[in-house]
Write a protein that holds these residues in place. Structure first.
Motif, PDB file in Angstrom:
ATOM      1  N   LYS A 165       3.739   0.333 -11.751  1.00 15.33           N
ATOM      2  CA  LYS A 165       2.742   1.389 -11.735  1.00 15.33           C
ATOM      3  C   LYS A 165       3.096   2.403 -10.650  1.00 15.33           C
ATOM      4  N   TYR A 166       2.940   3.670 -10.997  1.00 21.03           N
ATOM      5  CA  TYR A 166       3.330   4.739 -10.087  1.00 21.03           C
ATOM      6  C   TYR A 166       2.146   5.629  -9.746  1.00 21.03           C
ATOM      7  N   ASN A 167       2.070   6.000  -8.476  1.00 17.17           N
ATOM      8  CA  ASN A 167       1.051   6.946  -8.031  1.00 17.17           C
ATOM      9  C   ASN A 167       1.407   8.380  -8.431  1.00 17.17           C
ATOM     10  N   LEU A 168       2.711   8.633  -8.508  1.00  9.66           N
ATOM     11  CA  LEU A 168       3.201   9.961  -8.875  1.00  9.66           C
ATOM     12  C   LEU A 168       4.327   9.813  -9.879  1.00  9.66           C
ATOM     13  N   ILE A 169       4.224  10.527 -10.999  1.00  4.90           N
ATOM     14  CA  ILE A 169       5.344  10.615 -11.946  1.00  4.90           C
ATOM     15  C   ILE A 169       5.750  12.080 -12.009  1.00  4.90           C
ATOM     16  N   LEU A 170       6.962  12.355 -11.550  1.00  8.46           N
ATOM     17  CA  LEU A 170       7.523  13.699 -11.512  1.00  8.46           C
ATOM     18  C   LEU A 170       8.656  13.743 -12.530  1.00  8.46           C
ATOM     19  N   SER A 171       8.412  14.388 -13.673  1.00 11.98           N
ATOM     20  CA  SER A 171       9.345  14.291 -14.798  1.00 11.98           C
ATOM     21  C   SER A 171       9.829  15.648 -15.268  1.00 11.98           C
TER      22      SER A 171
ATOM     23  N   ASP B 111       1.714   7.450 -19.577  1.00 15.52           N
ATOM     24  CA  ASP B 111       0.382   6.886 -19.371  1.00 15.52           C
ATOM     25  C   ASP B 111       0.405   5.414 -18.962  1.00 15.52           C
ATOM     26  N   GLU B 112       1.254   4.598 -19.581  1.00 17.38           N
ATOM     27  CA  GLU B 112       1.288   3.176 -19.255  1.00 17.38           C
ATOM     28  C   GLU B 112       1.877   2.911 -17.866  1.00 17.38           C
ATOM     29  N   LEU B 113       2.585   3.888 -17.319  1.00 11.54           N
ATOM     30  CA  LEU B 113       3.229   3.712 -16.015  1.00 11.54           C
ATOM     31  C   LEU B 113       2.404   4.282 -14.870  1.00 11.54           C
ATOM     32  N   LEU B 114       1.367   5.030 -15.197  1.00 10.55           N
ATOM     33  CA  LEU B 114       0.603   5.734 -14.173  1.00 10.55           C
ATOM     34  C   LEU B 114      -0.497   4.837 -13.607  1.00 10.55           C
ATOM     35  N   ALA B 115      -0.513   4.708 -12.287  1.00 12.72           N
ATOM     36  CA  ALA B 115      -1.548   3.916 -11.624  1.00 12.72           C
ATOM     37  C   ALA B 115      -2.887   4.647 -11.705  1.00 12.72           C
ATOM     38  N   GLU B 116      -3.967   3.918 -11.539  1.00  9.35           N
ATOM     39  CA  GLU B 116      -5.285   4.535 -11.538  1.00  9.35           C
ATOM     40  C   GLU B 116      -5.375   5.558 -10.411  1.00  9.35           C
TER      41      GLU B 116
ATOM     42  N   ALA C 237       1.233  14.026  -1.702  1.00  3.29           N
ATOM     43  CA  ALA C 237       0.719  12.870  -0.966  1.00  3.29           C
ATOM     44  C   ALA C 237      -0.722  13.111  -0.530  1.00  3.29           C
ATOM     45  N   ALA C 238      -1.032  14.318  -0.074  1.00  3.14           N
ATOM     46  CA  ALA C 238      -2.393  14.641   0.351  1.00  3.14           C
ATOM     47  C   ALA C 238      -3.365  14.561  -0.819  1.00  3.14           C
ATOM     48  N   ASP C 239      -2.941  15.049  -1.995  1.00  6.35           N
ATOM     49  CA  ASP C 239      -3.800  14.970  -3.186  1.00  6.35           C
ATOM     50  C   ASP C 239      -4.116  13.527  -3.535  1.00  6.35           C
ATOM     51  N   LEU C 240      -3.099  12.685  -3.451  1.00  3.95           N
ATOM     52  CA  LEU C 240      -3.298  11.263  -3.792  1.00  3.95           C
ATOM     53  C   LEU C 240      -4.186  10.561  -2.761  1.00  3.95           C
ATOM     54  N   ASN C 241      -3.955  10.829  -1.492  1.00  2.00           N
ATOM     55  CA  ASN C 241      -4.747  10.196  -0.449  1.00  2.00           C
ATOM     56  C   ASN C 241      -6.216  10.592  -0.526  1.00  2.00           C
ATOM     57  N   THR C 242      -6.465  11.793  -1.030  1.00  2.00           N
ATOM     58  CA  THR C 242      -7.847  12.244  -1.220  1.00  2.00           C
ATOM     59  C   THR C 242      -8.530  11.434  -2.313  1.00  2.00           C
ATOM     60  N   GLN C 243      -7.742  11.063  -3.351  1.00  2.00           N
ATOM     61  CA  GLN C 243      -8.311  10.343  -4.484  1.00  2.00           C
ATOM     62  C   GLN C 243      -8.419   8.858  -4.253  1.00  2.00           C
ATOM     63  N   LEU C 244      -7.538   8.300  -3.385  1.00  2.00           N
ATOM     64  CA  LEU C 244      -7.517   6.845  -3.181  1.00  2.00           C
ATOM     65  C   LEU C 244      -8.666   6.378  -2.291  1.00  2.00           C
TER      66      LEU C 244
ATOM     67  N   GLY D  18       0.793  -1.226   0.000  1.00  2.00           N
ATOM     68  CA  GLY D  18       0.000   0.000   0.000  1.00  2.00           C
ATOM     69  C   GLY D  18       0.821   1.269   0.000  1.00  2.00           C
ATOM     70  N   SER D  19       2.159   1.158  -0.003  1.00  2.00           N
ATOM     71  CA  SER D  19       3.000   2.361  -0.033  1.00  2.00           C
ATOM     72  C   SER D  19       2.793   3.113  -1.344  1.00  2.00           C
ATOM     73  N   LEU D  20       2.819   4.430  -1.264  1.00  2.00           N
ATOM     74  CA  LEU D  20       2.798   5.240  -2.481  1.00  2.00           C
ATOM     75  C   LEU D  20       4.128   5.089  -3.204  1.00  2.00           C
ATOM     76  N   ARG D  21       4.070   5.039  -4.527  1.00  2.70           N
ATOM     77  CA  ARG D  21       5.313   4.900  -5.291  1.00  2.70           C
ATOM     78  C   ARG D  21       5.409   6.041  -6.300  1.00  2.70           C
ATOM     79  N   ALA D  22       6.617   6.621  -6.382  1.00  5.24           N
ATOM     80  CA  ALA D  22       6.857   7.748  -7.280  1.00  5.24           C
ATOM     81  C   ALA D  22       8.006   7.432  -8.224  1.00  5.24           C
ATOM     82  N   LEU D  23       7.897   7.950  -9.445  1.00  2.63           N
ATOM     83  CA  LEU D  23       8.989   7.886 -10.414  1.00  2.63           C
ATOM     84  C   LEU D  23       9.494   9.302 -10.629  1.00  2.63           C
ATOM     85  N   LEU D  24      10.754   9.515 -10.328  1.00  2.00           N
ATOM     86  CA  LEU D  24      11.395  10.808 -10.520  1.00  2.00           C
ATOM     87  C   LEU D  24      12.257  10.727 -11.774  1.00  2.00           C
TER      88      LEU D  24
END
Length: 397
Positions: A100-106, A114-119, A390-397, A40-46
């Motif tokens: 799959k990533y919850n956050l992609i910071l590029s 798109d293929e790497l982004l989690a719902e 993180a707050a934005d994602l937790n609101t959506q999950l 359940g950890s959030l995962r990010a791609l930098l």
């Protein structure tokens, strides 16, 4: 002028680095921030710079540019907000592991996410400069103005890609700069823009100066892209004002057409000292900084250049355009425009101030860097940004 030994070593080190990367590719670093991976950890791609995570902390390349350490700071800030961070280098052109990533910071404007982004995941563009459309427009105008003044017929170089599919579909933009420079991205994305301040790599502290002589000496401190940074405007202005001296510490020697256009000013004008690239650890550079009173950068597109911040840290008074993204306040001056007349008038006005007033400005420049443009402030702001993601994602999950 011969190339200095420290600069030669730095250049050789950089060439070896890029040759190694060309042969072996850029590393992909999983869990770069080394945090516990739980279900359940959030995962990010930098998508920025990956090699800092495999470099020794004592590697001297960390002293060459602040971006190397900043990449580590961003990943750690995301880790503190609950993200496991994988890092892909912005220059890499390799297939990424299936993840799959919850956050992609590029930082790549064309990154296929798109293929790497989690719902429910979010995409954020990491900007290190102004909106490419604004940058290109400003630079083309600089060249047009130059060619109207001279018969050099220089063509715009190093224009940026204006397609920017990743940016146009991003949920937010975060980038170096103040509200003005970072805000240029608001015309490309409908999401929020979150600016943060840059900092430099400092090689010394505040320097007391003899303002009777220092008020006549100006430092132009930059890397490449002389037309972007406005060296052309300064060369013409200082040629008209022989009582003032310009010390040029930049990569102009690598821009042959520019040097040919300004051969007289660069190499045959007594009050213009064409130094070239120097290491900030050289005594020669420290001597120039001590002799100068001002750092001057009439850039047409920037985002808080570390070179100016470093110069301010030593007490040099900043003279900059609004396009640098620096809020210099009463420590120096922001030119009314990048028109040659406005730049010259501001330069002459400040150089005629009393030595007492200039000493006050110098102190304020040093204090402003410590207060607003420090590594600690960078970390503080990035912790805030990471927790907002993180707050934005937790609101959506």
């Amino acid at each position: 002028m011969p190339v200095s030994l420290p600069h030669f070593r730095n250049a050789l080190q950089e060439k070896r680095y890029y040759l190694r990367r060309k042969i072996f590719g850029y590393p992909f670093v999983k869990n770069a921030n080394k945090v516990p991976e739980r279900e359940g950890s959030l995962r990010a791609l930098l998508v920025f710079l990956s090699e800092p995570f495999i470099m020794s902390p004592s590697n001297s390349r960390f002293e060459n540019h602040q971006n190397l350490k900043q990449t580590i700071h961003i990943a750690r800030s995301l880790g503190e907000a609950g993200f496991v961070v994988d890092v892909c280098d912005v220059h890499a052109r390799r297939d990424l592991p299936k993840q799959k990533y919850n956050l992609i910071l590029s930082h790549r404007v064309d990154f296929a996410a798109d293929e790497l982004l989690a719902e429910g995941g979010i995409k954020v563009y990491l900007a290190t400069g102004m909106n490419h459309e604004v940058y290109n427009r400003n630079l083309r105008l600089r060249y047009a103005r130059l060619n109207s003044r001279r018969t050099c017929d220089l063509k715009p170089e190093h224009l940026n890609d204006e397609n920017m599919p990743f940016v146009r579909s991003a949920d937010a933009v975060t980038g170096f700069g103040n509200e003005y420079t970072a805000g240029t991205w608001s015309g490309v994305t409908s999401g929020p823009v979150k600016p943060f301040n840059n900092y430099g790599t400092f090689s010394g502290g505040f320097i007391e100066r003899d303002w009777t002589s220092a008020k006549r000496n100006f430092l132009f401190y930059a890397g490449r892209l002389q037309m972007v940074r406005g060296l052309d405007l300064l060369l013409e202005s200082f040629a008209r004002n022989p009582d003032l001296h310009l010390y040029i510490c930049s990569g102009f020697k690598h821009e042959v057409a520019f040097c040919k256009c300004y051969e007289k000013e660069l190499f045959h004008t007594r009050n213009i000292h064409a130094i070239g690239l120097v290491s900030k650890r050289e005594e020669r550079f420290h001597r120039i900084v001590r002799e100068c009173g001002f750092v001057i950068l009439p850039s047409c597109s920037d985002c808080q250049p570390g070179s100016v911040i470093e110069a301010m840290h030593s007490g040099l008074i900043p003279l900059v355009t609004k396009e640098t993204g620096l809020d210099v306040r009463e420590s120096g001056a922001v030119f009314p425009s990048d028109d040659e007349k406005d730049i010259e008038e501001t330069m002459l006005q400040l150089s005629s101030e009393s030595t007492h007033r200039l000493g006050e400005r110098s102190r304020k420049a040093h204090e402003l860097v410590i207060q607003n443009y420090s590594e600690d402030k960078f970390l503080e702001r990035w912790r805030q940004i990471a927790h907002e993601f993180a707050a934005d994602l937790n609101t959506q999950l």
